[in-house]
Design a protein around this motif. Structure first.
Motif, PDB file in Angstrom:
ATOM      1  N   GLU A 173       0.993  -1.235   0.078  1.00  0.00           N
ATOM      2  CA  GLU A 173       0.104  -0.073  -0.016  1.00  0.00           C
ATOM      3  C   GLU A 173       0.726   1.272   0.081  1.00  0.00           C
ATOM      4  O   GLU A 173       1.915   1.206   0.261  1.00  0.00           O
ATOM      5  N   ASP A 174       0.310   2.228  -0.374  1.00  0.00           N
ATOM      6  CA  ASP A 174       1.037   3.684  -0.593  1.00  0.00           C
ATOM      7  C   ASP A 174       1.375   3.936   0.955  1.00  0.00           C
ATOM      8  O   ASP A 174       0.842   4.120   1.734  1.00  0.00           O
ATOM      9  N   ASP A 176       2.220   6.747   2.084  1.00  0.00           N
ATOM     10  CA  ASP A 176       1.817   8.217   2.459  1.00  0.00           C
ATOM     11  C   ASP A 176       0.426   7.935   3.110  1.00  0.00           C
ATOM     12  O   ASP A 176      -0.017   9.089   3.541  1.00  0.00           O
ATOM     13  N   LEU A 177      -0.204   6.778   3.016  1.00  0.00           N
ATOM     14  CA  LEU A 177      -1.464   6.471   3.866  1.00  0.00           C
ATOM     15  C   LEU A 177      -1.440   6.642   5.325  1.00  0.00           C
ATOM     16  O   LEU A 177      -0.522   6.299   5.861  1.00  0.00           O
TER      17      LEU A 177
END
Length: 229
Positions: A173-174, A176-177
């Motif tokens: 997953e990203d 930055d989440l």
């Protein structure tokens, strides 16, 4: 990483459908299915008491289980889904996914927040945004969970996926989440007020629809009527 070795016994079954599933549950059994690697799905029955005991001591989605079906060699599986009755304390069905020790798989790892954030002690509110994080790894490397110490967080602070110690597994997953954040109580109050206003608007719209009137016109009539009165 999950290191506990667990096994579960099952019996193969040929009868399927809702009627067969109900008969199994009356006998204290749980209908189940195992699939994966292009092999034909196998329908199973499980002892309900054994399953409940097992689920009470493992992390269902991240623990590799040795599934023993009859006299066949145990197959390594993960639980993909546990279907529970909406209001009765019974399990309706379980899906197992067959895995191989040398093949990477994608797993949703639970996130656990630990400690009391400084910002919470100062009156802020800790919000957990992400409860699971998708990773890819070998079955033997599956983390039991991501345990995050939030003690040092003050009001306005956030932790992101990129801040976590992945333990060597590939996070899908990203980075930055946001995983969690500490917000001032005023933010929560504004959000709650907005939710109340939205609920009031939905109620007005629903009432207008029942009366066969356009929702916007009904709201305008209510407001004009109130001003006249």
């Amino acid at each position: 990483m999950t290191t506990e070795q667990v096994t579960l016994s099952a019996a193969a079954r040929s009868d399927t459908g809702k009627g067969a599933a109900r008969r199994l549950r009356r006998e204290g059994l749980i209908p189940a299915v195992v699939y994966g690697h292009g092999e034909e799905s196998t329908h199973l029955s499980l002892n309900a008491d054994e399953v409940e005991h097992l689920l009470g001591r493992i992390s269902a989605g991240t623990t590799v289980i040795g599934l023993e079906v009859g006299n066949k060699k145990a197959r390594n599986v993960l639980i993909r889904e546990v279907q529970r009755h909406p209001f009765r304390p019974i399990i309706l069905h379980i899906d197992f996914f067959q895995i191989r020790e040398d093949e990477k798989i994608r797993v949703a790892i639970p996130v656990h927040l630990e400690g009391m954030a400084e910002g919470v002690e100062a009156g802020g509110i800790l919000q957990q945004i992400r409860h699971e994080i998708q990773v890819e790894c070998l079955p033997g490397d599956i983390p039991e969970g991501f345990h995050i110490d939030v003690t040092a967080l003050v009001v306005g602070d956030s932790l992101h996926i990129g801040d976590l110690d992945s333990g060597g597994v590939a996070v899908l997953e990203d980075p930055d989440l946001t995983v969690c954040t500490v917000v001032p109580p005023t933010v929560m109050k504004v959000e709650e007020e907005e939710e109340v206003e939205e609920e009031e608007l939905e109620a007005v719209e629903a009432e207008a629809e029942e009366e066969g009137e356009p929702a916007v016109e009904a709201r305008a009539e209510d407001e004009s009527g109130a001003s006249k009165g």
